[in-house]
Structure formats: structure tokens, C-alpha cells
Design a protein around this motif. Structure first.
Motif: not given
Lengths: 548, 252
Positions: A68, A118, A146, A149-153, A171, A173, A175-177
């Protein structure tokens, strides 16, 4: 001696007990120490696990913070994810942003930062020169990548070029991943020491069956590896390994180590990764080893009961000495004193009642020997004894001229009897002495002639009297002897005894021998003969008379 | 002559007729039966319900993974592991033949280019290392096929797929996550499914076919659909419930 023996038995028991305690005490102590050691190593293992988890949380936070950051990684990674290949500009921008992030890190900097698009392709990386994780390679496939990329820390442990890395990812991020950022901290010796420094133990990290990194050079790897092989398939949660697995000891030459292992999670764990916490065990001391470790202050008055010990020692010795004095020394001295008196002829025999135990036995034995010797000495006077009874000089008080003779004491059981018969002296006290004391100045009254008859011992067969070979007596003696003979005959008749075998010559001969014997023994000049009745039979007693 | 033929295709209305005519002529010339006239089978696999939930946690670090606070996490997408296969139709001998060229199955870093690589039985496949580091590959289930083969960057290793309806698992020796699968199929009437679930099988002979789905190591049980292939392109909508995916079993 009984109490002395009891006392020394008690002292020996106390000594043996003390020795047993001395030999035994180190063992519970060592058991307790081993238990403490195991508890300590378990705690250390637990703390290492907790620190690793805390460290993982911090790294995840750092990866999230990077994702971030103001460098806007999404704007770099997003377009690259749509490209067939990674563009040079994208890689360049990515490297620049990653380098800035690396520089901005306070505290322990990551060993590397990797940016992936991605599709999981490496757009840029900084801090790593290895062929692995190269730019444009695809890191998709790594579970951590993986998941990111799926959104996990999340965190993981990777083994790259035989080195262990603590890895975290987040991830990226927009506007999208758009992709993910991966940071890695190499597990080096400094990091390992940081983990265990406050614990005072060592830690080694293993994977692929070999040592990755450790804080000590102690080569415990073989034993630790064998231990891991036994527990690696356990189904319990990894975080509970330190409590689930039993701590164990590793022997390395003369040194022993207490150790505990915990399995590592993640990809390193799938490749046999684990850590071992261990500490050197204090050597087994035993009694001498315990004494060697004693310090000066341990023996100070404040820490050691010297006074109690001293009092106990003195009391023990004093009681032992006292019992020895009472039961050994004093009786022995008393026996020795009596022995000296016996030797000096101040005492005829030992008073057996005055000595107890073994000393009494000694006295009795000596008395028996004395009695035997006296019997042997008297054996030669059997004839006279048979006829007249024994000359109880030693048993009678020596009566001086003009001193009335006291009644003789009853002889002890071992005393030799001078009586002619089996009568016992204690049953019939001797009669008062007859006023027949021959003295040289005294003129005896005329004695009527006595018919000569053969003499025989009471109860014995008639015997032919031996020829008299005695020296001729003085007239005074002759008078006294005849008078005593007459009195003896008279008494025998009064007692109803036969006098047929009694002749004056034999009687006088015996009296002479008896008199000479008493003179030789007591050194007296005169011997007084008394006729008396003993057990209903006539008896004769010879008493030495000291010179006035 | 060439110009005249080209002119025949000037107008679309004329072009379809001419093409059909030309195809019939070519078919007669080449001796291909009329029943072998083929068209594409296209389709899409959908899940009902659409969201399959969170992807499984395949391993864990020191702490549990955390969902990011900015966006919902991605859902499980098993489609890249799926191959749509047509069976039971009129398969011509040509379709059973492996391609004349060697197929490439590329290793790109920590994963293969695609998780499942379907080929016709008898196809020769070369494993190509496109990453920057050397890898040691093996096929644990069939050690004689790839036995700890070291592949340097850009290195290749050729294998031949001999068995139908069976996957060959390829793994790297020093990592647990890196794996790929070769799938042998009886003919060419199959297709990979893309991330959105779409697939296309070209030139399927006319007839009645059964559409099945291979997922990772086996058929999806209970997922079949009859497909009538005619003279027109066929569009297939295949709906799968998530529990079917989880219940996959290797074919016996």
C-alpha cells in the motif's frame, strides 16, 4: 561391653546412613536438575516458536505496508499483467520502487523484495543475485504467491539455494488485483542468535536433511535428525510440538546436551524442515563432583551447622569413651589389681562376684586353675587328708599367740577341702578351739600311752602302715601329739567311728608333715591342732600361729 | 484461372455456396465419406452456484493466511485443470493419430505453462525448461518415464505418452509445489478449458457424442452431456455443481 557394642553399632548405622545419604543425595538432585533442564528447553523451544510467529506477523505487516506504499505498485504491475511479456520499462520501474521500499525499511531490512504481476511473473526484484526467482520467471505455483494473487497476506519458509528464507507476501491491489509483493528475510546466524539470545540456549535450523543455519558449532545434527525422523509424521499441530514431543539428550563425546525440536511450517516443513533448541547439560557430579563444586561460603558458619556437628561429634565420642571406661577399662583395672594381689599372695583367689561378664569368666578360669594347682599340691598329702582332714591354713585366720582363732569362713565352691570325709564346711561351723596350744614354754601334761593299732583311712581298705621315717619329736611335741591323738580317738568314739586302724605313729607322722607344711607355707613357728566334730565325724584342723 | 476463382468469392452470398461446392468436390476427390463432414463444438462450463468459495489452504506458514482488507479474495477456479473430451462419436482414424510434430510442455519458473497438458496417445512431448534455474524433474508414479532428469535453463527432455485416460504427474525434486500433468487421450476431440470456462473443439465429425470433463487426475463423475454434432456449429453449456469438482476420482 554390651552397651559399648550397642553404641558402636548405632554409630556405625549412623555413619552408614550418612554415607548412603551422601551417595544418594546427588541423584534426586540430578533428577530435579534434569527435569528443570527439560522444562527449560521446552520453554525455550516454545519461546522460539512464539518469536518465529511474532516475526512472521511483523513480516506480513511489512509486506502489506509495502503493497500500500506511495510507490503505487499497482500502477506498475497492473499493465504488465496484461502483456505477453514483461516490458523493460515495467521491470525498471519495478526495481526502482522495490529499491525505495527496501531503503525505507527501518529495523531489519528484507533480504529481497520481489514484485510479481497478476500472472505470477517476476516483474522486478532487488536484493537477490541468485538464479532462482529471476525476473520474468513465473513464481505462480508457490503456495504463498498463489495465495497472495488470490488476495491473502501470509508467510512461508522457502529454501533457496540451500538457504532458509522467511518469506511474506501481500497482494497488490489497484482498481483490481494487480499482482503481489514478496519480501524475504534470510535466516542467518544473526537472526538465529537474536531468537535465542535471551534464552541462553542454541538453535539450529534444518531442512533437506542438513543443517541450514545455527548458533553453535556443536555437531548434534545426526542425533537430532534421528529424533526428527521419529516424530516428523506426528499429526499434532506444529505449534504444539514443543509440548507434545519429549525433550531428549544428545551425547557428544564427553558433553551431553538437552534438546527439543519443533517442526517448521510451510514449504521448508514439507522438505523436512525443523529447528532444534539445545543446551549443554551440566555433567553428572556424583559425590566427589558435588564436593568439588562446593564453595568456600558453603562451609561458612552461616551456611553450615558446624556447632551442631561439633556437639554431635563430641557427644558421640564422649558416650563411646564413657561406655568403654565403664564396661572395659574399669573392670580391667579392677581385675588387674586383684591379679596383682593374688600374685603378691595378698589375696588367695579372685572374687568372682565382683567381676562381671568376660572379666568374671577370666576370674573364674584363674580361680579354677589356682584350685587345680592347689589340689595337685595337696595330692601328695592325701593320706593325712583322708585321716585328718585338710589343714585349712589358707582358709583360716592366722591366730597369733593369745588370739582366739576365729571360725573359718565357708569355703567357696572351688575351694579344696581338707576334711577327711565328704562333709561340707558350711554345714557345721568348727567348734571353738581347744585349749591345746603347744608352746615351747608350755609344759604339757603327761599323756597316757596309746596302744598301737593299724591305721586306715575312713572307708578305705586296711593297709599295712609304712615304716616310720619321721625324725623324732621333742618331748613337748610328743606330749601334744599324744594328747591330740587321745582327743581324736575320744571324739571318734563319741561319734561312733571305728578306731581300730588308727595308730599313734601314723597319726603323729601326719601331724608332723602337716605342721612342717604349714610352717613352710606360712613361715610360722607354731601350729595348733584342733579336734572337732564335722558332720557327725571326728575331724582335725591345723592352724598356723604367728610368732608374737 | 486463379483470378476467376477469386472473383467467385467477391460476394458473401455467393461465397458460401461456392465454398460448399468446392468442399464437396474436394471430398469426392479425396474419398472422404460424406458423414465425416465436421464442424466446431464450442461451449462454456459454468458452476452453479457460481462462486466456489475460497481456494484451499494448501500449506501454512507460522501464522494463518489473512484476507486483505481492500477487496474480496479470489474464489477457487478449477477450470484451468479441466479438459473437455468428446467420446462415443464417429472417430476417424486420422483423429487417433498423434501429431507429426513434437509437442512442447514448458516449465516457466515455479510452474508449468498450464497445469494439465492433454495430448493424443503416442504423442511425443518435450519438457522444456524456460526458467532461469536448473531443475531436476521426475515422474514419481512412473519412474521409468522421467527419472530425476536434470534440466538446465532451456534444456529439454522428451517423453512419449503411451496410455489413454491417464495422467502423468511431473514434479520437481527440490520443491513440493511445482507439478504438471500430461494427459493421454484416445483422439484429438478434446480441448482445454480457459479461466472463464470456455472451450472449443475443432472439426468434430457429425454424429452423437458424449461430452465428459477430465479434472486433474480423473473424470468428473456425473458430469456428462450428449452433444449432437451436425452441419452447424454446436454450442454447449455445461453446468457443474461445486461438489462434483471436489468429488473427482481417477478413472479405474
Amino acid at each position: 561391653m554390651f552397651l559399648s557394642k550397642i553404641w558402636f553399632f548405632l554409630v556405625a548405622v549412623a555413619g552408614a546412613t550418612a554415607l548412603t545419604i551422601a551417595l544418594l543425595l546427588p541423584r534426586p538432585s540430578e533428577r530435579q536438575r534434569a527435569a528443570d533442564e527439560q522444562q527449560r528447553i521446552t520453554t525455550a523451544c516454545d519461546v522460539v516458536n512464539i518469536l518465529l510467529r511474532t516475526n512472521a506477523r511483523s513480516r506480513i505487516d511489512l509486506a502489506g505496508k509495502f503493497a500500500r506504499a506511495e510507490q503505487d505498485l499497482a500502477s506498475i504491475l497492473g499493465p504488465e499483467g496484461k502483456n505477453q511479456t514483461i516490458s523493460e520499462d515495467g521491470a525498471k520501474n519495478g526495481r526502482k520502487a522495490a529499491a525505495e521500499l527496501l531503503e525505507s525499511t527501518t529495523g531489519t531490512k528484507p533480504s529481497f523484495i520481489i514484485l510479481v504481476d497478476i500472472q505470477g511473473r517476476v516483474v522486478a526484484r532487488v536484493g537477490m543475485q541468485s538464479d532462482a526467482l529471476a525476473e520474468r520467471d513465473t513464481l505462480a505455483g508457490y503456495y504463498l504467491v498463489d495465495d497472495a494473487l488470490d488476495g491473502y497476506l501470509r508467510d512461508d519458509l522457502w529454501i533457496i539455494d540451500k538457504e532458509l528464507y522467511l518469506v511474506a507476501a501481500s497482494p497488490v491491489i489497484g482498481t483490481k488485483y494487480a499482482g503481489a509483493i514478496i519480501i524475504g528475510h534470510r535466516m542467518d546466524k544473526a537472526l538465529a542468535e537474536q531468537l535465542v539470545k535471551p534464552l541462553g540456549v542454541d538453535v539450529n535450523f534444518y531442512a533437506d536433511g542438513q543443517l541450514m543455519i545455527g548458533t553453535s558449532t556443536a555437531s548434534v545434527h545426526k542425533d537430532v535428525g534421528a529424533r526428527y525422523a521419529r516424530v516428523s509424521a506426528a499429526e499434532s499441530p506444529l505449534a504444539e510440538d514443543c509440548h507434545t514431543f519429549e525433550p531428549f539428550r544428545v551425547q557428544l563425546g564427553d558433553e551431553a546436551y538437552a534438546a527439543q525440536i519443533g517442526r517448521l511450517p510451510g514449504e521448508a516443513g514439507e522438505r523436512g524442515g525443523f529447528f532444534a533448541v539445545y543446551t549443554k547439560s551440566a555433567p553428572s557430579l556424583g559425590v566427589m563432583g558435588t564436593l568439588d563444586t562446593a564453595k568456600q561460603e558453603d562451609l561458612s558458619f552461616a551456611n553450615f551447622p558446624w556447632i551442631t556437628l561439633g556437639i554431635g561429634f563430641v557427644l558421640t565420642v564422649a558416650v563411646g569413651m564413657l561406655l568403654m571406661i565403664l564396661e572395659s577399662d574399669r573392670p580391667l583395672r579392677r581385675l588387674a589389681s586383684v591379679a596383682v594381689k593374688v600374685a603378691k599372695d595378698e589375696q588367695d583367689r579372685f572374687d568372682e562376684e565382683a567381676h562381671r561378664g568376660k572379666f568374671g569368666s577370666i576370674a573364674r578360669s584363674v580361680n579354677i586353675r589356682l584350685d587345680k594347682m592347689e589340689r595337685e599340691a595337696k595330692a601328695k598329702k592325701t593320706d593325712l587328708d583322708d585321716l585328718l582332714g585338710p589343714p585349712s591354713a589358707s582358709a583360716l585366720p592366722l591366730a597369733g599367740p593369745g588370739t582366739p582363732a576365729r571360725p573359718a569362713k565357708p569355703p567357696p565352691p572351688s575351694e579344696f577341702k581338707f576334711t577327711s570325709g565328704p562333709a561340707r564346711a558350711e554345714t557345721s561351723p568348727p567348734p571353738p578351739p581347744l585349749p591345746l596350744t603347744p608352746t615351747r614354754a608350755h609344759t604339757p601334761p603327761p599323756v597316757p600311752p596309746v596302744p598301737v593299732t593299724p591305721i586306715a583311712a575312713a572307708g578305705s581298705a586296711p593297709a599295712v602302715p609304712p615304716p616310720l621315717a619321721d625324725p623324732p619329736d621333742s618331748e613337748e611335741d610328743e606330749v601334744v601329739f599324744r594328747r591330740v591323738f587321745q582327743e581324736f580317738l575320744q571324739t571318734k568314739k563319741e561319734c561312733g567311728e571305728s578306731t581300730s586302724n588308727l595308730t599313734y605313729e601314723q597319726f603323729a607322722s601326719k601331724l608332723r608333715k602337716n605342721r612342717e607344711s604349714l610352717r613352710a607355707k606360712h613361715g610360722c613357728e607354731e601350729v595348733r591342732f584342733q579336734v572337732y566334730v564335722k558332720d557327725g565325724k571326728a575331724a582335725l584342723k591345723a592352724t598356723p600361729v604367728k610368732d608374737a | 484461372m486463379g483470378i476467376r476463382i477469386w472473383r467467385l468469392f467477391r460476394r458473401p452470398s455467393e461465397r458460401s455456396f461456392e465454398v460448399a461446392l468446392l468442399a464437396c468436390a474436394l471430398a469426392l476427390v479425396c474419398g472422404i465419406p460424406a458423414s465425416a463432414f465436421a464442424d466446431d463444438v464450442r461451449g462454456e462450463i459454468q458452476f452453479k452456484p457460481d462462486r466456489l468459495g475460497a481456494p484451499p489452504e494448501r500449506n501454512r506458514g507460522f501464522v494463518e493466511r489473512i484476507e486483505n482488507p481492500l477487496r474480496p479474495v479470489q474464489t477457487l477456479n478449477p477450470r484451468p485443470y479441466m479438459v473437455v473430451v468428446l467420446e462415443g462419436g464417429p472417430v476417424d482414424e486420422e483423429a487417433k493419430k498423434p501429431p507429426g510434430t513434437i509437442q512442447s510442455y514448458e516449465l516457466r519458473g515455479e510452474s508449468f505453462e498450464q497445469p494439465l497438458f492433454p495430448v493424443v496417445v503416442g504423442t511425443r512431448v518435450k519438457l522444456v525448461n524456460r526458467s532461469a534455474r536448473a531443475r531436476v524433474l521426475l515422474t514419481p508414479d512412473e519412474p521409468e518415464l522421467v527419472d530425476s532428469v536434470s534440466l538446465n535453463p532451456r534444456g529439454e527432455h522428451e517423453v512419449k505418452v503411451e496410455k489413454a485416460h491417464q495422467t502423468i504427474l511431473i514434479k520437481a525434486q527440490d520443491t513440493n509445489h511445482l507439478e504438471g500433468r500430461l494427459l493421454g487421450l484416445a483422439d484429438r476431440y478434446h480441448a482445454l478449458v480457459d479461466e472463464r470456462g470456455r472451450f472449443e473443439i475443432a472439426k468434430v465429425p457429425e454424429g452423437t457424442w458424449k461430452l465428459r470433463v477430465w479434472y486433474r487426475d480423473g473424470w468428473l463423475t456425473g458430469v456428462e452431456q450428449s452433444v449432437e454434432v451436425g452441419k452447424k456449429r454446436v454450442d454447449v453449456q455445461l453446468t457443474i455443481t461445486p461438489d462434483k469438482v471436489r468429488g473427482t476420482k481417477p478413472q479405474e
